[in-house]
Structures are given as structure tokens and as C-alpha cells.
Write a protein that holds these residues in place. Structure first.
Motif, PDB file in Angstrom:
ATOM      1  N   PHE A  59     -27.803  71.792   0.288  1.00 19.03           N
ATOM      2  CA  PHE A  59     -26.699  71.422  -0.957  1.00 19.03           C
ATOM      3  C   PHE A  59     -27.392  71.617  -2.297  1.00 19.03           C
ATOM      4  O   PHE A  59     -28.562  71.726  -2.454  1.00 19.03           O
ATOM      5  N   VAL A  60     -26.524  71.807  -3.140  1.00 20.45           N
ATOM      6  CA  VAL A  60     -26.891  72.103  -4.343  1.00 20.45           C
ATOM      7  C   VAL A  60     -25.987  71.265  -5.285  1.00 20.45           C
ATOM      8  O   VAL A  60     -25.002  70.793  -4.840  1.00 20.45           O
ATOM      9  N   ARG A  61     -26.664  70.888  -6.631  1.00 22.18           N
ATOM     10  CA  ARG A  61     -25.805  70.056  -7.503  1.00 22.18           C
ATOM     11  C   ARG A  61     -24.446  70.871  -8.066  1.00 22.18           C
ATOM     12  O   ARG A  61     -24.807  72.086  -8.221  1.00 22.18           O
ATOM     13  N   SER A  62     -23.398  70.422  -8.054  1.00 19.04           N
ATOM     14  CA  SER A  62     -22.537  71.028  -8.491  1.00 19.04           C
ATOM     15  C   SER A  62     -21.365  70.175  -9.292  1.00 19.04           C
ATOM     16  O   SER A  62     -20.721  69.246  -8.848  1.00 19.04           O
ATOM     17  N   GLY A  63     -21.760  69.994 -10.529  1.00 18.45           N
ATOM     18  CA  GLY A  63     -21.051  68.956 -11.648  1.00 18.45           C
ATOM     19  C   GLY A  63     -21.706  67.568 -11.095  1.00 18.45           C
ATOM     20  O   GLY A  63     -22.840  67.349 -11.286  1.00 18.45           O
ATOM     21  N   LYS A  64     -20.661  66.567 -10.825  1.00 18.26           N
ATOM     22  CA  LYS A  64     -21.265  65.462 -10.388  1.00 18.26           C
ATOM     23  C   LYS A  64     -21.430  65.051  -8.935  1.00 18.26           C
ATOM     24  O   LYS A  64     -21.937  64.137  -8.606  1.00 18.26           O
ATOM     25  N   THR A  65     -21.198  66.172  -8.179  1.00 18.79           N
ATOM     26  CA  THR A  65     -21.420  66.028  -6.785  1.00 18.79           C
ATOM     27  C   THR A  65     -22.131  67.283  -6.140  1.00 18.79           C
ATOM     28  O   THR A  65     -22.871  67.760  -7.059  1.00 18.79           O
ATOM     29  N   TYR A  66     -22.324  67.159  -4.695  1.00 28.94           N
ATOM     30  CA  TYR A  66     -23.061  68.212  -4.199  1.00 28.94           C
ATOM     31  C   TYR A  66     -22.202  68.985  -3.375  1.00 28.94           C
ATOM     32  O   TYR A  66     -21.137  68.734  -3.026  1.00 28.94           O
ATOM     33  N   ALA A  67     -22.561  70.441  -3.666  1.00 24.48           N
ATOM     34  CA  ALA A  67     -21.792  71.478  -2.414  1.00 24.48           C
ATOM     35  C   ALA A  67     -22.679  72.023  -1.751  1.00 24.48           C
ATOM     36  O   ALA A  67     -23.996  72.294  -1.837  1.00 24.48           O
ATOM     37  N   ARG A  68     -22.221  72.466  -0.269  1.00 23.36           N
ATOM     38  CA  ARG A  68     -22.954  72.986   0.426  1.00 23.36           C
ATOM     39  C   ARG A  68     -23.370  74.497   0.276  1.00 23.36           C
ATOM     40  O   ARG A  68     -22.323  75.098  -0.499  1.00 23.36           O
ATOM     41  N   THR A  69     -24.356  74.948   0.764  1.00 27.50           N
ATOM     42  CA  THR A  69     -24.417  76.264   0.326  1.00 27.50           C
ATOM     43  C   THR A  69     -24.404  77.078   1.689  1.00 27.50           C
ATOM     44  O   THR A  69     -24.751  76.613   2.982  1.00 27.50           O
TER      45      THR A  69
END
Length: 111
Positions: A59-69
Motif C-alpha cells: 500500500f502507498v499513501r494516496s491523498g487521505k487514504t491508502y491505495a494497493r500497489t
């Protein structure tokens, strides 16, 4: 090896060219000729996960949430090797394919 749709191939090509794991947003941004909805990207990524061609690696930080990679589970060459293997080609067909690949390689060397 299950066949890939045109859109799935496009996603896999983006991931094969990438030097790191990508989020769904990065994949969508790299597919400049397509304008997919987020729901469509998630659906295709899940299909590729189910087919065993992708893995979620973090996961990486994406804005205020996290996104799977995501990253491929095999190289592009390994994928095409599997596709060819499933075709159960005769020796003569493999020789013809080898000749075609050599011809393609020569054309790249001349470019």
C-alpha cells in the motif's frame, strides 16, 4: 493461462514497462488512450489477480487514504512462453515462429 482481453493486455503492458509496483490511479494515468472509470480499473485488476498474472504487493499513501500497489507475477517473455506452450505447437510451427522472431529481432537491430 487464460486469454487476456485487449484492456487487460494494455494494463499488463503498463505494468511490464514499469520499474516499480503501481497503484490503480497510476495504471489508469499511463493508459492515455483510454479513459476508464475507477470501477472498471478495479474490475480488470481483480480479474488479472484471479488469473494469477498480478499480485498486490503493498500500500502507498494516496491523498487521505491508502491505495494497493500491483506488480506482475511473471515477465512479458514468460507470459508469451506460457501462451505458446498452451498452443501445443508442432515442431515445424515452432521453427516458423523462431524464424519470425529472428526476423523481428533483425528489424529492431537495424532501426
Amino acid at each position: 493461462m487464460k486469454n487476456l482481453t485487449k484492456s487487460e493486455k494494455e494494463i499488463m503492458n503498463v505494468l511490464w514497462r514499469a520499474e516499480r509496483a503501481l497503484t490503480h490511479a497510476e495504471i489508469a494515468a499511463a493508459c492515455v488512450e483510454r479513459k476508464w472509470r475507477a470501477k472498471s480499473i478495479f474490475s480488470m485488476l481483480n480479474d488479472l489477480l484471479d488469473k494469477g498474472l498480478l499480485q498486490s504487493v503493498g500500500f502507498v499513501r494516496s491523498g487521505k487514504t491508502y491505495a494497493r500497489t500491483f506488480t506482475p507475477t511473471m515477465s512479458q517473455v514468460e507470459y508469451w512462453g506460457e501462451v505458446i506452450n498452451q498452443e501445443h505447437m508442432r515442431s515445424s510451427q515452432l521453427s516458423e515462429l523462431t524464424d519470425l522472431l529472428a526476423s523481428y529481432q533483425r528489424s529492431l537491430d537495424l532501426a
